[in-house]
Design an enzyme around this catalytic site. Sequence first.
Site, PDB file in Angstrom:
ATOM      1  N   TYR A  11       0.417  -1.051  -0.298  1.00  0.00           N
ATOM      2  CA  TYR A  11       0.165   0.083  -0.111  1.00  0.00           C
ATOM      3  C   TYR A  11       0.741   0.983   0.282  1.00  0.00           C
ATOM      4  CZ  TYR A  11      -3.421   3.480   2.055  1.00  0.00           C
ATOM      5  OH  TYR A  11      -3.904   4.812   2.427  1.00  0.00           O
ATOM      6  N   LYS A  36       1.601  -9.751   0.371  1.00  0.00           N
ATOM      7  CA  LYS A  36       0.310  -8.935   0.540  1.00  0.00           C
ATOM      8  C   LYS A  36       0.163  -7.906  -0.414  1.00  0.00           C
ATOM      9  CE  LYS A  36      -0.321  -9.975   4.631  1.00  0.00           C
ATOM     10  NZ  LYS A  36      -1.378 -10.638   5.697  1.00  0.00           N
ATOM     11  N   ASN A  93       8.807 -11.793  11.160  1.00  0.00           N
ATOM     12  CA  ASN A  93       8.107 -11.101   9.728  1.00  0.00           C
ATOM     13  C   ASN A  93       9.455  -9.751   9.646  1.00  0.00           C
ATOM     14  OD1 ASN A  93       7.785 -10.734   7.542  1.00  0.00           O
ATOM     15  ND2 ASN A  93       6.114  -9.947   7.463  1.00  0.00           N
ATOM     16  N   THR A 118       6.295   3.691  13.108  1.00  0.00           N
ATOM     17  CA  THR A 118       4.999   3.853  13.364  1.00  0.00           C
ATOM     18  C   THR A 118       4.261   3.910  14.579  1.00  0.00           C
ATOM     19  OG1 THR A 118       2.605   2.958  13.952  1.00  0.00           O
ATOM     20  CG2 THR A 118       5.532   1.446  14.945  1.00  0.00           C
ATOM     21  N   TYR A 142       3.532  -5.066  17.858  1.00  0.00           N
ATOM     22  CA  TYR A 142       3.260  -4.485  15.856  1.00  0.00           C
ATOM     23  C   TYR A 142       4.364  -3.388  16.647  1.00  0.00           C
ATOM     24  CZ  TYR A 142       2.456  -1.273  12.749  1.00  0.00           C
ATOM     25  OH  TYR A 142       3.316  -0.774  11.569  1.00  0.00           O
ATOM     26  N   PHE A 170       1.553   8.045  11.172  1.00  0.00           N
ATOM     27  CA  PHE A 170       0.336   7.697  11.870  1.00  0.00           C
ATOM     28  C   PHE A 170      -0.569   7.111  10.982  1.00  0.00           C
ATOM     29  CE2 PHE A 170       1.025   9.785  16.560  1.00  0.00           C
ATOM     30  CZ  PHE A 170       2.095   9.390  15.368  1.00  0.00           C
ATOM     31  N   ARG A 283     -10.824  -3.178  20.867  1.00  0.00           N
ATOM     32  CA  ARG A 283     -10.402  -3.919  19.963  1.00  0.00           C
ATOM     33  C   ARG A 283      -8.743  -4.030  21.090  1.00  0.00           C
ATOM     34  NH1 ARG A 283      -8.305  -2.450  14.154  1.00  0.00           N
ATOM     35  NH2 ARG A 283      -7.534  -0.686  14.798  1.00  0.00           N
ATOM     36  N   GLY A 285      -5.201  -3.627  22.343  1.00  0.00           N
ATOM     37  CA  GLY A 285      -4.001  -2.646  21.738  1.00  0.00           C
ATOM     38  C   GLY A 285      -4.539  -1.202  21.175  1.00  0.00           C
TER      39      GLY A 285
HETATM   40  N1  UFG Z   1     -11.786   0.236  13.870  1.00  0.00           N
HETATM   41  C1  UFG Z   1     -13.444   0.190  14.041  1.00  0.00           C
HETATM   42  N2  UFG Z   1     -13.601  -0.775  13.095  1.00  0.00           N
HETATM   43  C2  UFG Z   1     -13.051  -0.641  12.107  1.00  0.00           C
HETATM   44  C3  UFG Z   1     -11.706  -0.891  12.092  1.00  0.00           C
HETATM   45  C4  UFG Z   1     -11.342   0.256  12.889  1.00  0.00           C
HETATM   46  O1  UFG Z   1     -13.706   0.555  14.815  1.00  0.00           O
HETATM   47  O2  UFG Z   1     -13.733  -1.779  11.757  1.00  0.00           O
HETATM   48  C5  UFG Z   1     -11.162   2.063  14.641  1.00  0.00           C
HETATM   49  C6  UFG Z   1     -10.068   0.824  15.314  1.00  0.00           C
HETATM   50  O3  UFG Z   1     -10.339   0.547  16.995  1.00  0.00           O
HETATM   51  C7  UFG Z   1      -9.201   2.397  15.663  1.00  0.00           C
HETATM   52  C8  UFG Z   1      -9.671   3.365  14.768  1.00  0.00           C
HETATM   53  O4  UFG Z   1     -10.269   2.430  13.924  1.00  0.00           O
HETATM   54  O5  UFG Z   1      -9.586   2.747  17.108  1.00  0.00           O
HETATM   55  C9  UFG Z   1      -8.277   2.869  13.205  1.00  0.00           C
HETATM   56  O6  UFG Z   1      -7.762   1.499  13.186  1.00  0.00           O
HETATM   57  P1  UFG Z   1      -7.288   0.984  12.056  1.00  0.00           P
HETATM   58  O7  UFG Z   1      -7.096  -0.472  12.343  1.00  0.00           O
HETATM   59  O8  UFG Z   1      -7.427   2.104  11.044  1.00  0.00           O
HETATM   60  O9  UFG Z   1      -5.978   1.317  12.308  1.00  0.00           O
HETATM   61  P2  UFG Z   1      -5.303   1.471  13.563  1.00  0.00           P
HETATM   62  O10 UFG Z   1      -4.841   2.946  14.226  1.00  0.00           O
HETATM   63  O11 UFG Z   1      -4.843   0.111  14.393  1.00  0.00           O
HETATM   64  O12 UFG Z   1      -3.169   1.363  13.292  1.00  0.00           O
HETATM   65  C10 UFG Z   1      -3.123   2.080  12.024  1.00  0.00           C
HETATM   66  C11 UFG Z   1      -1.984   1.090  11.340  1.00  0.00           C
HETATM   67  C12 UFG Z   1      -0.449   0.682  12.521  1.00  0.00           C
HETATM   68  C13 UFG Z   1      -0.204   2.371  12.578  1.00  0.00           C
HETATM   69  C14 UFG Z   1      -1.223   2.901  13.260  1.00  0.00           C
HETATM   70  C15 UFG Z   1      -0.577   4.339  13.853  1.00  0.00           C
HETATM   71  O13 UFG Z   1      -2.424  -0.147  10.924  1.00  0.00           O
HETATM   72  O14 UFG Z   1       0.408   0.426  11.560  1.00  0.00           O
HETATM   73  O15 UFG Z   1      -2.404   3.254  12.635  1.00  0.00           O
HETATM   74  O16 UFG Z   1      -1.578   5.150  14.740  1.00  0.00           O
HETATM   75  F1  UFG Z   1       0.653   1.968  14.398  1.00  0.00           F
END
Ligand code: UFG
Length: 331
Positions: A11, A36, A93, A118, A142, A170, A283, A285
């Site tokens: 991506y 991926k 990985n 990250t 992670y 971010f 979720r 973490g």
């Molecule tokens: N979320 C939902 N529903 C979903 C998917 C996500 O409520 O179906 C919420 C998550 O709980 C989180 C927010 O939306 O609060 C963002 O979630 P993402 O999965 O889109 O992204 P993350 O914040 O978990 O993680 C991303 C990258 C990481 C990075 C992080 C840094 O995947 O690699 O941002 O902020 F570390």
Amino acid sequence: MKVFICGGAGYIGSHLVHELSTLSQYEIIIIDNLSKGHVESIPAGITFENADICDKGALERVFTKHKPEAVMHFCASIAVGESVTDPLGYYENNVVGTIYLLQAMKKHNVKYFIFSSTAAIFGNPEETPIPDDSPTKPINPYGDTKLTVEKILAWTEDAHGIKYVCLRYFNACGAHESGKIGEDHDPETHLIPVILQVALGKREKIKIYGDKYDTKDGTCVRDYVHVTDLATAHIKALEYLVRENKSNKFNLGSGEGYTVKEVIEASRKITGHPIPEIIEEPRAGDPAILIAGSERAEKILGWKRKYNTIEDIVKTAWKYHQSHPNGYNNK
Ligand code: UFG
């Protein structure tokens, strides 16, 4: 300058490849095992090597063949939730693969390394927006794999002189404005593409993971940065390494955060779809708030973001998803 883009079919890597390929002084070699990544994202005329960074023999082959002068490293397992259930796979990985890459760089005398780090290295931050020098304390495997690599890089510089830049992303999001490349993970877990799958009729509802966080509407706040802006930061970082021959670390945020509900609302506006939602358990973490400034990147790298609102970002993602409703492979 010859540059290896490891994970260049993924991506963020693919968006970097598209930006870098507009600059004539760079010769791009993509290294990707396509676990991926998507071969369809690779522009015509760009050299591609199907190789795995966890395969030392394959690395030796491509380093000997191409003799790169710099390496940008985007290959990683990136799902926070999955890292909690499969920590060993994540360390293998993300850490072991990077060690092999650095060993190959050392052997072949490659001096410059740009690493995709990250916001997850900060865990639940003490200060918001998170300063570049904030203490690091990951709360999921992670984030810890990425912090481990940052530490390895410092020792590797001392011992072998490899200069590096760590870019702490971010929330990467959006798509190339052409709509030709975008975000396609399988399975998709990231918020914006999942919301857009609801708008495409591929999911019924968006699940909101928790609404009891200490934030303005109870849902998590994240700092969403457009993927093309992240790509531009890599180019600035490479210029910096060559110019200054110095290592550094930069947060790449926007200084602003949006709650999950605000992102859903913006997506309703852009798509015209009602996007039904349902509240689920939080979720594992997930920190409540992750926002960063980008003062250091702006001052030292001269980085400037082009996409400044969540609507502008979602608009580009929607263009990609509308033209690729089943992803690159039309699954
Ligand atoms: N979320 C939902 N529903 C979903 C998917 C996500 O409520 O179906 C919420 C998550 O709980 C989180 C927010 O939306 O609060 C963002 O979630 P993402 O999965 O889109 O992204 P993350 O914040 O978990 O993680 C991303 C990258 C990481 C990075 C992080 C840094 O995947 O690699 O941002 O902020 F570390």
